[in-house]
Design an enzyme around this catalytic site. Structure first.
Site, PDB file in Angstrom:
ATOM      1  N   GLY A 126      -1.410   6.090  -4.194  1.00 33.65           N
ATOM      2  CA  GLY A 126      -0.003   5.768  -4.384  1.00 33.65           C
ATOM      3  C   GLY A 126       0.221   4.273  -4.454  1.00 33.65           C
ATOM      4  O   GLY A 126      -0.576   3.532  -5.023  1.00 33.65           O
ATOM      5  N   SER A 155      -7.995   6.525  -4.642  1.00 30.34           N
ATOM      6  CA  SER A 155      -7.257   5.285  -4.865  1.00 30.34           C
ATOM      7  C   SER A 155      -6.995   4.584  -3.528  1.00 30.34           C
ATOM      8  O   SER A 155      -7.927   4.262  -2.805  1.00 30.34           O
ATOM      9  CB  SER A 155      -5.963   5.597  -5.630  1.00 30.34           C
ATOM     10  OG  SER A 155      -5.320   4.432  -6.058  1.00 30.34           O
ATOM     11  N   MET A 156      -5.730   4.347  -3.179  1.00 29.58           N
ATOM     12  CA  MET A 156      -5.416   3.683  -1.920  1.00 29.58           C
ATOM     13  C   MET A 156      -5.921   4.473  -0.718  1.00 29.58           C
ATOM     14  O   MET A 156      -6.271   3.897   0.316  1.00 29.58           O
ATOM     15  CB  MET A 156      -3.903   3.467  -1.825  1.00 29.58           C
ATOM     16  CG  MET A 156      -3.433   2.768  -0.557  1.00 29.58           C
ATOM     17  SD  MET A 156      -4.280   1.197  -0.203  1.00 29.58           S
ATOM     18  CE  MET A 156      -3.814   0.222  -1.628  1.00 29.58           C
ATOM     19  N   HIS A 199     -10.882   3.038  -7.820  1.00 30.05           N
ATOM     20  CA  HIS A 199     -10.622   2.445  -9.128  1.00 30.05           C
ATOM     21  C   HIS A 199      -9.809   1.175  -8.940  1.00 30.05           C
ATOM     22  O   HIS A 199      -9.373   0.853  -7.836  1.00 30.05           O
ATOM     23  CB  HIS A 199      -9.893   3.434 -10.066  1.00 30.05           C
ATOM     24  CG  HIS A 199      -8.524   3.836  -9.599  1.00 30.05           C
ATOM     25  ND1 HIS A 199      -7.726   4.720 -10.288  1.00 30.05           N
ATOM     26  CD2 HIS A 199      -7.789   3.471  -8.511  1.00 30.05           C
ATOM     27  CE1 HIS A 199      -6.579   4.885  -9.656  1.00 30.05           C
ATOM     28  NE2 HIS A 199      -6.601   4.138  -8.574  1.00 30.05           N
ATOM     29  N   ASP A 212     -12.014   5.046 -13.126  1.00 32.43           N
ATOM     30  CA  ASP A 212     -11.966   6.027 -12.046  1.00 32.43           C
ATOM     31  C   ASP A 212     -13.386   6.463 -11.696  1.00 32.43           C
ATOM     32  O   ASP A 212     -14.133   6.930 -12.567  1.00 32.43           O
ATOM     33  CB  ASP A 212     -11.161   7.258 -12.471  1.00 32.43           C
ATOM     34  CG  ASP A 212      -9.674   6.963 -12.617  1.00 32.43           C
ATOM     35  OD1 ASP A 212      -9.263   5.837 -12.282  1.00 32.43           O
ATOM     36  OD2 ASP A 212      -8.936   7.852 -13.073  1.00 32.43           O
TER      37      ASP A 212
END
Length: 208
Positions: A63, A92-93, A117, A168
Site C-alpha cells: 500500500g 511491497s511495503m 519491488h 515485481d
C-alpha cells in the site's frame, strides 16, 4: 469473546483479546487508517511494558509508502523488540515491514508469499511539477533500498538491491530465507522451553 475476570464477565472482540497478549495484526491494504491503528497499538504496548516483545502478524498486499514507513519508524523507535511473522503474504511495503523486525525474530509460515519491488506512482500536471515528483520518487526508492540493505541478513550491495527491486519479484518462504528477509520458517509453534534445530527451517528439534 466473554471472559470471567475480577468477579465479573468481560466482553472483548478477538483483536482486543490478542492485544492483551501483545499480538498486533496487520491485515489488508496499508493505508493511513491502518497505519495509525498499528502505530497506536505499538505505542500502547511499549508503554505497558517496554521490555516485553511485541508480535506483529503481517498479511498484506502492500500500500502507501508513507503509511508503511510510519509503522516501520515506530517499530524501530520503540524500546520493545518487534517480532514479525508473515502469514499469507507480505508484498511491497509488507515485505519491508517483515524485513524490519527485530534481528533474529523475523519469521514466515511455510506457504507464505513475499514480494519486493520498487515504488510506483503517477502524477499529472505541469512539466516542472512532474519533474519534482519524479525526483521525489527516486529519493524514496533509494531510501527503501537502503532500509532493505540494512536489514537483510545476507550481504548485498545497493546495486544488487536495485536490480532485485527493478520488477515485481515474488518469493516463497525458502527464497525469502535465502535472501535474508526472514530468519526462520515456522512449521509449528514450539512449546515453552523447546528449541528448534537452529538451521532456520522452523522444524521441531530432533529427538535421539
Amino acid at each position: 469473546m466473554l471472559t470471567f475476570q475480577g468477579g465479573g464477565w468481560h466482553t472483548y472482540d478477538i483483536f482486543s483479546r490478542l492485544l492483551k497478549e501483545r499480538i498486533v495484526c496487520l491485515n489488508g491494504q496499508v493505508d493511513e487508517t491502518v497505519s495509525a491503528s498499528i502505530v497506536a497499538q505499538l505505542l500502547f504496548l511499549e508503554a505497558d511494558n517496554p521490555e516485553r516483545p511485541i508480535n506483529l502478524y503481517i498479511n498484506t498486499p502492500g500500500g502507501s509508502v508513507t503509511a508503511g514507513l510510519a509503522v516501520y519508524d515506530t517499530m524501530t523507535y520503540i524500546q520493545s523488540p518487534v517480532t514479525t511473522i508473515c502469514v499469507g503474504q507480505a508484498a511491497s511495503m509488507g515485505s519491508l515491514l517483515l524485513c524490519g523486525g527485530a534481528p533474529g525474530k523475523r519469521y514466515c509460515l511455510p506457504h507464505s508469499s513475499i514480494m519486493v519491488h520498487q515504488p510506483s506512482g503517477g502524477y499529472f500536471g505541469q512539466a516542472s511539477d512532474i519533474a519534482i515528483h519524479a525526483k521525489e520518487i527516486l529519493r524514496v526508492r533509494h531510501q527503501l533500498n537502503e532500509i532493505y540493505r540494512r536489514h537483510l541478513t545476507k550481504e548485498h550491495s545497493i546495486e544488487d538491491i536495485e536490480r532485485l527491486m527493478e520488477r515485481d519479484h515474488f518469493m516463497g518462504a525458502k527464497e525469502a530465507l535465502d535472501l535474508g528477509i526472514v530468519d526462520e520458517i515456522l512449521d509449528r509453534r514450539l512449546k515453552p522451553g523447546e528449541k528448534g534445530d537452529g538451521d532456520g527451517s522452523g522444524k521441531s528439534p530432533s529427538k535421539s
